[in-house]
Scaffold this active site. Structure first.
Site, PDB file in Angstrom:
ATOM      1  N   SER A 181       0.789  -1.236   0.000  1.00  0.00           N
ATOM      2  CA  SER A 181       0.000   0.000   0.000  1.00  0.00           C
ATOM      3  C   SER A 181       0.822   1.287   0.000  1.00  0.00           C
ATOM      4  O   SER A 181       0.289   2.338  -0.329  1.00  0.00           O
ATOM      5  CB  SER A 181      -0.947   0.001   1.195  1.00  0.00           C
ATOM      6  OG  SER A 181      -0.209  -0.034   2.392  1.00  0.00           O
ATOM      7  N   HIS A 209      -6.019  -3.994  -1.446  1.00  0.00           N
ATOM      8  CA  HIS A 209      -5.889  -2.819  -2.335  1.00  0.00           C
ATOM      9  C   HIS A 209      -6.058  -3.192  -3.804  1.00  0.00           C
ATOM     10  O   HIS A 209      -5.747  -2.380  -4.679  1.00  0.00           O
ATOM     11  CB  HIS A 209      -4.524  -2.150  -2.128  1.00  0.00           C
ATOM     12  CG  HIS A 209      -4.491  -1.283  -0.919  1.00  0.00           C
ATOM     13  ND1 HIS A 209      -5.052  -0.026  -0.877  1.00  0.00           N
ATOM     14  CD2 HIS A 209      -4.002  -1.511   0.324  1.00  0.00           C
ATOM     15  CE1 HIS A 209      -4.882   0.501   0.320  1.00  0.00           C
ATOM     16  NE2 HIS A 209      -4.253  -0.382   1.073  1.00  0.00           N
ATOM     17  N   LYS A 240     -12.713  -0.771   1.351  1.00  0.00           N
ATOM     18  CA  LYS A 240     -12.051   0.079   0.356  1.00  0.00           C
ATOM     19  C   LYS A 240     -12.946   0.128  -0.895  1.00  0.00           C
ATOM     20  O   LYS A 240     -13.961   0.797  -0.876  1.00  0.00           O
ATOM     21  CB  LYS A 240     -10.641  -0.426   0.071  1.00  0.00           C
ATOM     22  CG  LYS A 240      -9.763  -0.460   1.347  1.00  0.00           C
ATOM     23  CD  LYS A 240      -8.312  -0.725   1.028  1.00  0.00           C
ATOM     24  CE  LYS A 240      -7.511  -1.157   2.259  1.00  0.00           C
ATOM     25  NZ  LYS A 240      -7.431  -0.181   3.343  1.00  0.00           N
TER      26      LYS A 240
HETATM   27  C1  LIG Z   1      -3.171  -4.852   2.837  1.00  0.00           C
HETATM   28  C2  LIG Z   1      -4.181  -4.511   3.886  1.00  0.00           C
HETATM   29  N1  LIG Z   1      -4.688  -5.497   4.640  1.00  0.00           N
HETATM   30  C3  LIG Z   1      -5.595  -5.241   5.591  1.00  0.00           C
HETATM   31  C4  LIG Z   1      -6.046  -3.962   5.839  1.00  0.00           C
HETATM   32  C5  LIG Z   1      -7.046  -3.725   6.923  1.00  0.00           C
HETATM   33  O1  LIG Z   1      -8.321  -3.628   6.352  1.00  0.00           O
HETATM   34  P1  LIG Z   1      -9.556  -3.220   7.246  1.00  0.00           P
HETATM   35  O2  LIG Z   1      -9.668  -1.733   7.191  1.00  0.00           O
HETATM   36  O3  LIG Z   1     -10.717  -3.938   6.638  1.00  0.00           O
HETATM   37  O4  LIG Z   1      -9.271  -3.718   8.633  1.00  0.00           O
HETATM   38  C6  LIG Z   1      -5.552  -2.906   5.082  1.00  0.00           C
HETATM   39  C7  LIG Z   1      -6.028  -1.538   5.355  1.00  0.00           C
HETATM   40  O5  LIG Z   1      -5.376  -0.558   5.225  1.00  0.00           O
HETATM   41  C8  LIG Z   1      -4.586  -3.179   4.085  1.00  0.00           C
HETATM   42  O6  LIG Z   1      -4.070  -2.205   3.343  1.00  0.00           O
END
Ligand SMILES: Cc1ncc(COP(=O)(O)O)c(C=O)c1O
Length: 414
Positions: A181, A209, A240
Site C-alpha cells: 500500500s 488494495h 475500500k
Molecule cells: C493490505 C491490507 N490489509 C488489511 C487492511 C485492513 O483492512 P480493514 O480496514 O478492513 O481492517 C488494510 C487496510 O489498510 C490493508 O491495506
C-alpha cells in the site's frame, strides 16, 4: 494524575514536538471525489474509495433497505445468534467472485488476517511472510505458534532459498499483500504461484488494495497477472473498493473456512457485521458483476494522473495502480507540502519515516473512479505550484506546455 497517564501525556507532547502527531481533519460531507473540510471544498486524493462506491446511490439505497428488512445490528457474534440470510448471501457472493468454495466474513480485514494463522497452523509448521506486509498480517503472524520466516520483499530467489533450507516444517504457508500500500506495487504472484505449487506451500494473498481495482473485472492482482485460478486462499477488505464501509473476509477451500468458523478468535468473539454494512458490500459485488466499467474508469484515471504528475517533473514509482506515491524525500517536507496542497484545494496525506524508509517520504495520492479529469487536473496544478515552492520538481516545461495546449483546446471532459 496517575503516573502512567502522566507518562502518556509526555509521550503525546514528544510526538507533537517531533511533528509526527497525527491530526484528524473532520469531513463535513460524505466521502467522495470532493469533500468539505473546514467549510471548503477540496479534491479528495487520499481515500481508498477506489470505485466511488462510498457514497454511491445504489450502495446507499441497499443499506437503507437492509435496515428496514434486517435491522440495524445483530447484538451477537455469528455462532450464537448473529447470522442472517444476508451474511450467508454475501459470503456466497464473495466465494463465487473469487471462484472459491466458501468465504467467511469478519468485522474487518484486520480481523481476518489476525484470526487466520493461529487458527490453522501449529508449532512445527512454517509461516512465511513478505517483510513489507500490512501491519495486520505482522500482528497475525505474532499470534501464531508456527515458525516464522521473514521473506525479503518481493525477492523470489530468497523465498525459494528459505524454503529449500526449511526441511523441518510439517505444513508451509506463504502470506503476501497482493498490492503493497505504500508503493502501489504488485507482488510477483506469477513467481509466487510457481514456487508455492512446486514446493507444496499454501499461498495466501491479502488483496485489500486490489479487489475491485486490478484485473479487467476487478478480481484483483491474480486476475491482473493471469493466475486468478491458482491462488488457494485470498483475504480482503470490504472497506475500500467494495462498498467502502467496513468488513473483511477469507475465501478459499470449504475445509479451511469451516475450521475458521470453529477456531478463529476474532470471528468467534466479536460481533457479526451489521446488516446495512453487509448489504452495501453485497450491492457493490453485484454492481461489478453487472458491469465492470468503474474498474476501467479507475484504470484510465490512474493512467491519466500518473502521466500528468510525472510529466510535471515529480518522481513516482513505475506502475499502473491508483496508489501514486509522489516521493519528495524529507518527512518534514512531505508534511509541509501536504498542508500547502490542502490550502490549494487538494486533500492528500504525507508519509515519512518510520512508515517508509528514511529519505523516501512521500505524498500518497490515491485516484478514484469517481474523479473527473477536472478533479485530477486541479490536483496536478496544485502539485506544480506547491512543488515549485518546495523545490520538489525536476522540470516543469512539459506540464506547462500541456496546460497551455489544453487551455487553447478545451476538452469535453469535466
Ligand atoms: C493490505 C491490507 N490489509 C488489511 C487492511 C485492513 O483492512 P480493514 O480496514 O478492513 O481492517 C488494510 C487496510 O489498510 C490493508 O491495506
Amino acid at each position: 494524575m496517575h503516573p502512567l497517564i502522566a507518562h502518556l501525556a509526555a509521550e503525546v507532547a514528544k510526538l507533537k514536538q517531533a511533528g509526527t502527531f497525527k491530526e484528524e481533519l473532520v469531513l463535513q460531507s460524505p466521502q467522495d471525489a470532493r469533500v468539505r473540510v473546514g467549510g471548503r471544498e477540496v479534491v479528495m486524493l487520499t481515500s481508498n474509495n477506489y470505485l466511488g462506491f462510498a457514497n454511491h446511490p445504489r450502495v446507499r439505497e441497499a443499506q437503507k433497505k437492509a435496515i428496514d428488512r434486517w435491522g440495524a445490528g445483530m447484538a451477537s457474534v455469528r455462532f450464537i445468534c448473529g447470522t442472517e440470510a444476508l451474511h450467508k448471501e454475501l459470503e456466497a457472493e464473495i466465494a463465487s467472485f473469487f471462484g472459491q468454495q466458501d468465504a467467511i466474513l469478519y468485522m474487518s480485514c484486520w480481523n481476518a488476517n489476525e484470526g487466520l494463522f493461529a487458527a490453522v497452523l501449529e508449532e512445527g509448521d512454517g509461516l512465511y511472510s513478505d517483510e513489507l506486509n500490512h501491519a495486520s498480517i505482522i500482528d497475525g503472524v505474532r499470534l501464531c505458534k508456527a515458525k516464522r520466516f521473514r521473506v525479503p520483499h518481493n525477492d523470489m530467489k530468497a523465498f525459494d532459498r528459505l524454503l529449500a533450507e526449511d526441511g523441518a516444517s510439517r505444513f508451509r504457508m506463504m502470506m503476501t499483500d497482493g498490492v503493497f500500500s505504500m508503493e502501489g506495487e504488485e507482488a510477483d504472484l506469477r513467481a509466487l504461484v510457481e514456487i508455492c505449487e512446486r514446493t507444496g506451500t499454501l499461498l495466501v494473498v491479502d488483496d485489500s488494495h486490489a479487489t475491485g481495482v486490478l484485473g479487467r473485472t476487478g478480481r484483483g492482482t491474480a486476475e491482473e497477472q493471469g493466475v486468478f485460478d491458482r491462488i488457494p486462499v485470498t483475504t480482503g477488505t470490504l472497506g475500500k473498493a467494495m462498498g467502502s464501509a467496513a468488513g473483511g473476509f477469507v475465501t478459499g477451500p470449504s475445509a479451511l473456512v469451516e475450521l475458521l468458523r470453529q477456531r478463529s478468535r476474532p470471528y468467534l468473539f466479536s460481533n457479526s457485521l451489521p446488516p446495512p454494512v453487509a448489504a452495501g458490500s453485497l450491492e457493490a459485488f453485484r454492481m461489478l458483476r453487472e458491469d465492470p466499467a468503474p474498474v476501467a474508469k479507475l484504470r484510465e484515471n490512474a493512467a491519466y494522473f500518473r502521466k500528468a504528475i510525472s510529466e510535471a517533473g515529480f518522481q513516482i514509482p513505475h506502475g499502473t495502480h491508483p496508489i501514486v506515491p509522489v516521493i519528495v524525500g524529507d518527512t518534514a517536507k512531505a508534511l509541509a507540502m501536504g498542508r500547502d496542497l490542502f490550502e490549494q484545494g487538494v486533500y492528500v496525506s504525507g508519509f515519512g519515516f518510520p512508515v517508509v524508509p528514511h529519505g523516501q517520504a512521500r505524498l500518497r495520492c490515491q485516484v478514484s473512479a469517481a474523479h473527473s479529469h477536472a478533479d485530477l487536473d486541479l490536483a496536478v496544478d496544485a502539485f506544480v505550484k506547491v512543488g515549485r515552492k518546495f523545490e520538489a520538481i525536476e522540470e516543469v516545461e512539459s506540464r506547462e506546455s500541456r496546460v497551455e495546449s489544453k487551455n487553447a483546446q478545451p476538452t469535453a471532459d469535466s
